[in-house]
Design an enzyme around this catalytic site. Structure first.
Site, PDB file in Angstrom:
ATOM      1  N   GLY A  16      17.389   4.790   3.434  1.00  0.00           N
ATOM      2  CA  GLY A  16      18.806   4.798   3.888  1.00  0.00           C
ATOM      3  C   GLY A  16      18.657   6.368   5.147  1.00  0.00           C
ATOM      4  N   GLU A  17      19.624   7.283   4.996  1.00  0.00           N
ATOM      5  CA  GLU A  17      19.552   8.259   5.861  1.00  0.00           C
ATOM      6  C   GLU A  17      19.593   9.697   5.037  1.00  0.00           C
ATOM      7  OE1 GLU A  17      19.889  10.466   9.151  1.00  0.00           O
ATOM      8  OE2 GLU A  17      21.293  10.881   7.705  1.00  0.00           O
ATOM      9  N   SER A  18      18.627  10.210   5.162  1.00  0.00           N
ATOM     10  CA  SER A  18      18.435  11.513   4.221  1.00  0.00           C
ATOM     11  C   SER A  18      19.346  12.624   4.579  1.00  0.00           C
ATOM     12  CB  SER A  18      16.970  12.070   4.576  1.00  0.00           C
ATOM     13  OG  SER A  18      16.640  12.456   5.919  1.00  0.00           O
ATOM     14  N   CYS A  48      10.878   5.892   1.775  1.00  0.00           N
ATOM     15  CA  CYS A  48      11.408   6.433   2.865  1.00  0.00           C
ATOM     16  C   CYS A  48      12.409   7.536   2.916  1.00  0.00           C
ATOM     17  CB  CYS A  48      11.837   5.131   3.630  1.00  0.00           C
ATOM     18  SG  CYS A  48      11.926   5.467   5.597  1.00  0.00           S
ATOM     19  N   ARG A 107      10.443  13.853   9.670  1.00  0.00           N
ATOM     20  CA  ARG A 107      11.052  12.531   9.800  1.00  0.00           C
ATOM     21  C   ARG A 107      10.875  11.852  10.994  1.00  0.00           C
ATOM     22  NH1 ARG A 107      17.094  14.357   9.176  1.00  0.00           N
ATOM     23  NH2 ARG A 107      17.365  12.180   9.387  1.00  0.00           N
ATOM     24  N   ILE A 145      10.132   1.918   8.880  1.00  0.00           N
ATOM     25  CA  ILE A 145      11.345   1.803   9.404  1.00  0.00           C
ATOM     26  C   ILE A 145      11.643   3.212   9.865  1.00  0.00           C
ATOM     27  CG2 ILE A 145      13.577   1.039   9.763  1.00  0.00           C
ATOM     28  CD1 ILE A 145      12.886  -1.158   7.565  1.00  0.00           C
ATOM     29  N   ARG A 146      11.545   3.702  11.039  1.00  0.00           N
ATOM     30  CA  ARG A 146      11.796   4.963  11.341  1.00  0.00           C
ATOM     31  C   ARG A 146      11.238   5.891  10.142  1.00  0.00           C
ATOM     32  NH1 ARG A 146      14.911   6.326  15.143  1.00  0.00           N
ATOM     33  NH2 ARG A 146      16.019   7.922  14.045  1.00  0.00           N
ATOM     34  N   HIS A 148       8.610   0.719   2.688  1.00  0.00           N
ATOM     35  CA  HIS A 148       9.607   0.191   1.853  1.00  0.00           C
ATOM     36  C   HIS A 148       9.050  -1.153   1.087  1.00  0.00           C
ATOM     37  CE1 HIS A 148      13.306   1.707   3.754  1.00  0.00           C
ATOM     38  NE2 HIS A 148      12.685   1.930   4.927  1.00  0.00           N
ATOM     39  N   GLU A 171      10.335  -2.613  -1.171  1.00  0.00           N
ATOM     40  CA  GLU A 171      11.495  -3.298  -1.628  1.00  0.00           C
ATOM     41  C   GLU A 171      11.914  -4.519  -0.621  1.00  0.00           C
ATOM     42  OE1 GLU A 171      11.649  -0.639  -0.756  1.00  0.00           O
ATOM     43  OE2 GLU A 171      13.437  -0.213   0.689  1.00  0.00           O
TER      44      GLU A 171
HETATM   45  N1  GLN Z   1      14.818   7.877   9.219  1.00  0.00           N
HETATM   46  C1  GLN Z   1      15.568   7.846   8.100  1.00  0.00           C
HETATM   47  C2  GLN Z   1      15.794   9.701   7.803  1.00  0.00           C
HETATM   48  O1  GLN Z   1      15.173  10.476   8.333  1.00  0.00           O
HETATM   49  C3  GLN Z   1      14.735   7.538   6.983  1.00  0.00           C
HETATM   50  C4  GLN Z   1      14.389   5.917   7.237  1.00  0.00           C
HETATM   51  C5  GLN Z   1      14.644   4.926   6.069  1.00  0.00           C
HETATM   52  O2  GLN Z   1      14.719   5.273   5.004  1.00  0.00           O
HETATM   53  N2  GLN Z   1      14.234   3.796   6.458  1.00  0.00           N
HETATM   54  O3  GLN Z   1      16.429   9.837   6.674  1.00  0.00           O
END
Ligand code: GLN
Length: 216
Positions: free
Chosen positions: A69-71, A101, A128, A157-158, A193, A195
């Protein structure tokens, strides 16, 4: 009373086929991110997935997954909903926690160039969005220490990479010389990931950790 955590010196190996997991209640932090995918993977492993949103939920599970998600968002929500302290307390008492992630970022002690709130559980510094454009969103075959068979399909993913590790943190997989999976006693972190694949080996690996901790 604080339970003394037995320090495990070697990483767990892949579980035996048919290991019993049906009685294990595994929480998935359900504030934001790819919660449903972890729940589906846990169900496919025949464990009992529980979405975790409250302090009571944190107390009711045998292990906890922090999804992608987004940390910064999730780090702030954990503070706001007063979930950070109970998660840290249970992790220190031996409950297995796995971050994928974003989840690994939230578990890290340090985030390169950022003061965002984290749980400070894993003795690592993460960077990140660390991989360049070509790996930013990609699948990489991974050789993972302790996991037999074909390479694991790592979906990035990112994704963050592990910039540094110390204390009991042990890197289990690398991409281009950068750590992308870490194990530290009852804690696990992956930059990628599992999952989002139909390969259940790492969910089973985590369930093995949960099962071992539940027996102690
Ligand atoms: N780029 C996101 C972060 O820094 C992490 C990306 C992800 O969980 N797929 O929070």
């Amino acid at each position: 009373m604080t339970k003394t955590v037995k320090t495990v010196k070697t990483p767990p190996s892949a579980p035996a086929e048919g290991a019993v997991t049906s009685s294990l209640r595994v929480g998935v932090l359900a504030l934001q991110g790819d919660v449903e995918e972890h729940i589906a993977a846990l169900r496919a492993c025949k464990a009992q997935p529980i979405p975790v949103k409250t302090v009571d939920d944190v107390r009711a599970v045998d292990g906890l997954i922090l999804p992608g998600g987004e940390s910064t968002t999730v780090g702030n929500l954990l503070e706001r909903f007063k979930l950070a302290k109970p998660i840290v307390e249970r992790a220190h008492a031996g409950m297995p926690v796995w971050g994928t992630c974003m989840g690994m970022i939230v578990m890290a002690e340090r985030v390169t160039g950022s003061k965002q709130p984290t749980l400070g559980l894993l003795h690592i510094e993460v960077k990140r969005n660390a991989f360049g454009r070509q790996i930013e969103s990609s699948e990489q075959p991974l050789e993972i220490e302790g996991l037999d068979g074909k390479p694991f399909p790592g979906i990035f993913i990112r994704a963050p990479w592990i910039e540094a590790a110390w204390g009991g943190a042990h890197i289990l997989a690398y991409v281009d010389g950068k750590g992308v999976m870490v194990w530290q006693n009852n804690l696990l972190g992956t930059s990628f990931h599992p999952e989002l694949t139909d390969d259940l080996r790492l969910h089973k690996y985590f369930l093995q950790m949960v099962s071992a901790a539940a027996k102690r």
